[in-house]
Structures are given as C-alpha cells and as structure tokens.
Design an enzyme around this catalytic site. Structure first.
Site, short mmCIF file in Angstrom:
data_model
loop_
_atom_site.label_atom_id
_atom_site.label_comp_id
_atom_site.label_asym_id
_atom_site.label_seq_id
_atom_site.Cartn_x
_atom_site.Cartn_y
_atom_site.Cartn_z
N HIS A 42 0.82 -1.23 0.00
CA HIS A 42 0.00 0.00 0.00
C HIS A 42 0.85 1.28 0.00
CE1 HIS A 42 -3.65 -2.25 0.40
NE2 HIS A 42 -3.33 -2.76 1.57
N ASP B 284 -2.90 -10.68 -2.39
CA ASP B 284 -3.50 -10.15 -1.16
C ASP B 284 -4.93 -9.70 -1.50
OD1 ASP B 284 -2.43 -8.80 1.69
OD2 ASP B 284 -4.10 -7.70 0.77
N HIS C 153 -6.50 -7.14 -0.57
CA HIS C 153 -6.62 -5.70 -0.82
C HIS C 153 -5.86 -5.36 -2.09
CE1 HIS C 153 -7.01 -6.04 3.65
NE2 HIS C 153 -7.97 -5.15 3.44
N ASP D 78 -5.24 -12.61 3.45
CA ASP D 78 -6.43 -12.04 4.12
C ASP D 78 -7.72 -12.24 3.32
OD1 ASP D 78 -5.45 -10.29 2.26
OD2 ASP D 78 -5.15 -8.62 3.63
#
Ligand SMILES: [Zn+2]
Length: 330
Positions: free
Chosen positions: A117, A150, A152, A237
């Site tokens: 991120h 991931d 996200h 996740d």
C-alpha cells in the site's frame, strides 16, 4: 524452499491492539518448525545504500525517518522512532529475496512491515516502504511480473508502475474495500497501458473464482509477457477464516495458486520466483498456507472448505478480460 526472516521484524509494534502484529510471524515460524521446514532460514543484512530511493521520493523518506510517534493515515499505520529502521530491514529482506530468486533459489520472505500500500510519496494500510516494488526495481530487468494475491488492492505498487511496461502488475482482490482502487478498467497508461491488471472480485468469491482468474487471465498474460522474474505479493487475508476481508478462499487454493506460479516460473524464467509476505491476519490459516508453500510435500490442512461452488467472481473475471483483451490474447 528458502525462508527469509530477520528478528527485527518482530519488533515492529503498533501502540494498541492491531491485526498487523508480531504474532503473525511467530505463528508461521512455529508452524514451519513443527513440520521441520526451517532448516534454511536466511537473514538479510542491513542495506548500505538507500535503495528505497529507487521507488520513494526523498521528501517522503526524510519525513518517515524523522517521525517518532505519529500516524500515516487515520489511525491505522503507526510510526514509532524504530519504524523506519525496521521497514528498511524489510526492504533488505526483499532485496535478498530477489537476489536468491535470480540465482534460481525459490524463496519466501516473511517481511514485516508489509509494503504494497506504500506509494512513491505515501504510506498507509500498515505499509511504509514498498518492499516488493523496490525489489522489482532493484532487479533491473526488462520484464518483471508482480502477482499480488492479497485481498486488498496493492494501490502503492500499482501507482508506482502504472505507466511502466518493465513491471507488469496483476492483482486479484476484494472490490469495494480499502483502499478502494483497482477497478478492471484501470489498465495502466502511457508505456504501461495494458500492464496493469485488476481482477476486482465481489464478496464471497473463493476458490473456483480464483481458479478461473488464474486460467483465463493470470496464466495467459504471464505466458505472453514472458517475465524474467516473478514476484508474488502474498497476502492471505482473502481466506474464509480471515475476517479482514470478504473473499472466501481456502488454504488449498492459496497453496495451489502459489505452486502454479512456481511452475510458470520454471517454464518461463528458469524458476526465478519469490514470495513476499503482505497481509494475512488469521494466524492459523496464514501459518498453514505458508507451510504449504514452503514444503515440497503436501501439508495437512485445517481450513479446506470450498465456499464458492457457484463461481461468484465469474463476472469480475469477464470484466477484466473485456478491459484487457486488446492488449493480450485472452
Ligand atoms: Zn491485505
């Protein structure tokens, strides 16, 4: 498979209860140890030059290095006086991971803090320095593929390479959650047009959706791109036991996806692949997935439910194909 780790990664702490906690790595190491999979741990050395500059602006690095007790975003990403040093050690782990991959040693880097991120001049989402992006630049090749599984969207990595064809970025993620980016029509721009691939799954998408994305998008694009190195942003996740996001992937699906990427690396680039840890907050599933990737043999799994019999993400896969079929044969 070699495992990259450094004890300093355990020292990164947030002030209050936080999902991105040292116990994540502890859980992985205990699991690997219980299966006698930790014979080959490599420890990175502190980097001499600041290779973070390959990706991040001087101004951002300066501000990160001088912060002592502050947040990068709304209370999620704490910076202590130690954070910068530990984040640099995670970058060192990423560089070692790339070095090993270039020597055809498949490896997994158990990095903390995570990185995907973090953009050129910002951090957030528990990330400070973009480990995998710095690793990709450090490799200094014409064609590096980053596959980000991931749950996200890796907005930092995507931004960094958005107008770049030397790094192909492919992300599968849960659409509509943090950071809110990564729609299928965001395909890159300028030199990078067509080199930014997003499969934005709706909640509930699981194994059959991921397998479809792999067969119809990831596999054909990687074969056509012919990378010299494959880097995997490994976040778990999207597991059904992980409450952080709403995807419904099983441990087996994560392991299979990673093994399929390893086979593609054998076929396309002499086995040059490394996995770098991003998110994954349900420790038992994170630990068994990691063990399954590291082990040459099958590992006994606890989380094996298939919750996506109806291919909930099929339409998302079609959206991505529609957005990208003029750049790739899909
Ligand atoms: Zn994540």
């Amino acid at each position: 498979m070699k495992v990259i780790f450094h004890p300093r990664y355990m020292d990164h702490q947030h002030p209050s209860t936080h999902p991105e906690r040292p116990e994540r790595l502890e859980g992985i190491l205990v699991k690997l140890d219980s299966l006698s999979l930790v014979d080959d741990i490599l420890f990175p050395e502190e980097m001499e030059k600041d290779v973070s500059k390959l990706v991040h602006t001087d101004r951002y690095l300066r501000s990160l290095s001088t912060m002592t007790s502050d947040y990068l975003d709304g209370g999620d990403t704490f910076v202590s006086s130690e954070t910068y040093e530990i984040a640099r050690m995670a970058v060192s782990g990423a560089l070692l991971s790339v070095d090993e991959a270039m020597k055809k040693n498949k490896n997994i880097a158990l990095l903390r803090p995570p990185g995907h991120h973090a953009g050129a001049d910002y951090g957030g989402g528990f990330c400070y320095l973009n480990n995998i992006a710095i690793g990709a630049r450090f490799a200094d090749l014409d064609r590096v593929a980053i596959v980000d599984i991931d749950s996200h969207h890796g907005n930092g990595t995507s931004d960094i390479f958005y107008s770049d064809s030397e790094v192909l970025y492919i992300s599968t993620h849960h659409h509509g959650i943090y950071p809110g980016t990564g729609v299928s029509v965001a395909v890159g721009e300028d030199q990078g047009e067509g080199y930014n691939v997003n499969v934005a799954f709706p909640a509930g998408s699981g194994d059959s959706s991921m397998n479809l994305a792999f067969d119809d998008i990831i596999d054909p694009i990687l074969k056509q791109y012919s990378p010299q190195l494959i880097l995997v942003s490994l976040g778990t996740d999207g597991h059904y036991a992980d409450v952080m996001t709403g995807l419904s992937l099983s441990s087996q699906c994560y392991i299979d996806t990673c093994k399929k990427l390893a086979s593609l690396s054998d076929e396309l680039c002499g086995g040059r692949i490394s996995y770098m840890l991003e998110g994954g907050y349900h420790i038992p599933s994170l630990a068994e997935i990691t063990a399954g990737i590291v082990s040459d043999e099958e590992v006994e799994l606890e989380f094996t439910k298939d919750l996506d019999k109806n291919k909930k993400g099929e339409e998302a896969v079609l959206d991505t194909i529609n957005a990208l079929h003029k750049y790739w044969e899909l």
